[in-house]
Design an enzyme around this catalytic site. Structure first.
Site, PDB file in Angstrom:
ATOM      1  N   LYS A 221       0.852  -1.193   0.000  1.00  0.00           N
ATOM      2  CA  LYS A 221       0.000   0.000   0.000  1.00  0.00           C
ATOM      3  C   LYS A 221       0.878   1.230   0.000  1.00  0.00           C
ATOM      4  O   LYS A 221       2.020   1.206   0.474  1.00  0.00           O
ATOM      5  CB  LYS A 221      -0.895   0.027   1.246  1.00  0.00           C
ATOM      6  CG  LYS A 221      -2.203   0.775   1.034  1.00  0.00           C
ATOM      7  CD  LYS A 221      -3.192  -0.058   0.221  1.00  0.00           C
ATOM      8  CE  LYS A 221      -4.528   0.651   0.087  1.00  0.00           C
ATOM      9  NZ  LYS A 221      -5.508  -0.180  -0.649  1.00  0.00           N
TER      10      LYS A 221
ATOM     11  N   LYS B 105     -17.178   5.780  -5.568  1.00  0.00           N
ATOM     12  CA  LYS B 105     -17.357   5.001  -6.794  1.00  0.00           C
ATOM     13  C   LYS B 105     -17.872   3.598  -6.521  1.00  0.00           C
ATOM     14  O   LYS B 105     -18.744   3.097  -7.228  1.00  0.00           O
ATOM     15  CB  LYS B 105     -16.032   4.974  -7.565  1.00  0.00           C
ATOM     16  CG  LYS B 105     -15.684   6.327  -8.176  1.00  0.00           C
ATOM     17  CD  LYS B 105     -14.375   6.294  -8.949  1.00  0.00           C
ATOM     18  CE  LYS B 105     -13.173   6.283  -8.046  1.00  0.00           C
ATOM     19  NZ  LYS B 105     -11.900   6.466  -8.800  1.00  0.00           N
TER      20      LYS B 105
END
Length: 377
Positions: free
Chosen positions: A80, A184
């Site tokens: 990440k 989204k």
């Protein structure tokens, strides 16, 4: 927080601090595990009050990515990147993206970047100007574009599996689902649920997003502060993580928790608390794996049809998780964690730590030099 102590305890391999004086960019990249292959995970642009908060977030998120890739059956590890960004809605300059891209490139493929909260396909294209180790680039560049629609399909499949487990039918008609977060993934999930005939309520800190869904789909708007207080069938966390704590679970009036957010449980003990209250939890790193499944398709020549098929398969994976949980006498989250960690331990690829120039499961023994097949001609 002693960073190396936390890394050793949680099994992280590497943490890189990035500071570019010329552009003001500050970021942290974490590689949790490369036992199954190169680590993959999104780039998150977010406002962190303190650098320590960013470090905590990147360590938790990268570990979750390892579990997600493993549970999904992929030959990838978990990584990440978080960027300390004062305004998540502000656009990045090309110079800032190139500075981040250089940091990613210096890892030689040990970390492969993707899109996450606050990031866009345009950001991925910007990174790709200086490094091949980025996914989710525009389809014109051989990428898969925005992974959010495929993630939403996977969460929807997981929710249907949870409905089957809880109510004996996967049918969501007339079930009241509260979608927390109208980004989204939350928006895509809301559309699928409305098409199913579910009763949908949506909450988001951005009121404009909620109003847009109310106008488009006829969903109900719900104040953010009411999400954990209302009574409904399914809570779908699709915003940031840590929404469920021991205290909030005690007052929760849902039968199922299944959403697209990462790290929905503030601590692992929350999994036990949910089970004790008879609330079925669909482990987040299983439910939201559609995005990483979508990205994996880039490595062999992207196909949206294959990606959607793989995302729908999350439903079958979730069924296996629920069965294992019942067999082992564990809450679903702990069962999923056990399954994922056992695969990381027993199916490690090569030396168990991927290094630049190593092969991967999809390169037929050849060193990994690029992520996407070179177009013919």
């Amino acid at each position: 927080m002693e960073i190396t102590e936390v890394m050793a305890e949680r099994g992280h391999e590497q943490v890189v601090l990035v500071a570019d004086a010329a552009t003001g960019l500050r970021a942290v990249i974490a590689v949790h595990s490369t036992a199954l292959g190169p680590s993959l995970g999104g780039v998150r642009f977010w406002h962190y009050a303190h650098e320590a908060d960013a470090l905590t977030d990147v360590l938790r998120l990268s570990e979750a990515m390892s579990l997600k890739a493993s549970a999904a059956g992929l030959h990838q590890g978990g990584g990440k990147a978080v960027v300390l960004w004062p305004d998540p809605h502000a656009a990045r300059s090309s110079e800032q993206l190139e500075a981040l891209g250089r940091a990613v490139h210096e890892l030689g493929g040990r970390y492969i970047a993707a899109e996450d909260v606050g990031a866009t396909t345009a950001d991925m294209d910007g990174l790709a100007r200086v490094t091949p180790w980025v996914t989710g680039v525009s389809e014109s560049l051989g990428g898969s574009g925005d992974p959010s629609p495929v993630t939403a399909v996977g969460v929807h499949a997981a929710m249907r599996a949870a409905a089957q487990e809880r109510w004996g039918t996967a049918d969501l008609v007339a079930r009241h689902v509260v979608v927390q977060g109208a980004g989204k993934v939350g928006t895509g999930l809301a559309r699928l649920l409305v098409a199913d005939g579910a009763r949908v309520s949506v909450a988001d800190v951005d009121g404009a997003r909620v109003r847009a869904l109310v106008d488009e789909l006829g969903v109900a708007a719900l104040p953010v502060d009411d999400v954990l207080a209302v009574a409904a069938d399914v809570l779908a966390p699709c915003a940031l993580g840590g929404v469920l704590t021991r205290a909030s679970v005690d007052a929760l009036r849902y039968e199922v928790v299944c959403g697209g957010a990462n790290n929905q449980l503030a601590t692992v003990e929350v999994d036990d608390a949910l089970a004790a209250r008879g609330i079925l939890y669909a482990p987040d790193f299983v439910a939201n794996a559609g995005g990483i499944l979508n990205i994996a398709e880039e490595f062999v020549g992207y196909s949206r049809d294959r990606a959607l098929h793989a995302a729908r398969g999350i439903g079958a994976t979730m069924v296996k998780i629920f069965r294992a949980a019942s067999e082992w006498g564990l809450p679903p989250g702990r069962a999923a964690d056990r399954i994922a960690r056992e695969r990381i331990t027993h199916e490690a690829f090569g030396s168990g730590r991927w290094e630049p120039g190593d092969p991967t499961a999809w390169t037929a023994g050849a060193p990994l030099r690029t992520l996407r097949p070179v177009p013919a001609g």
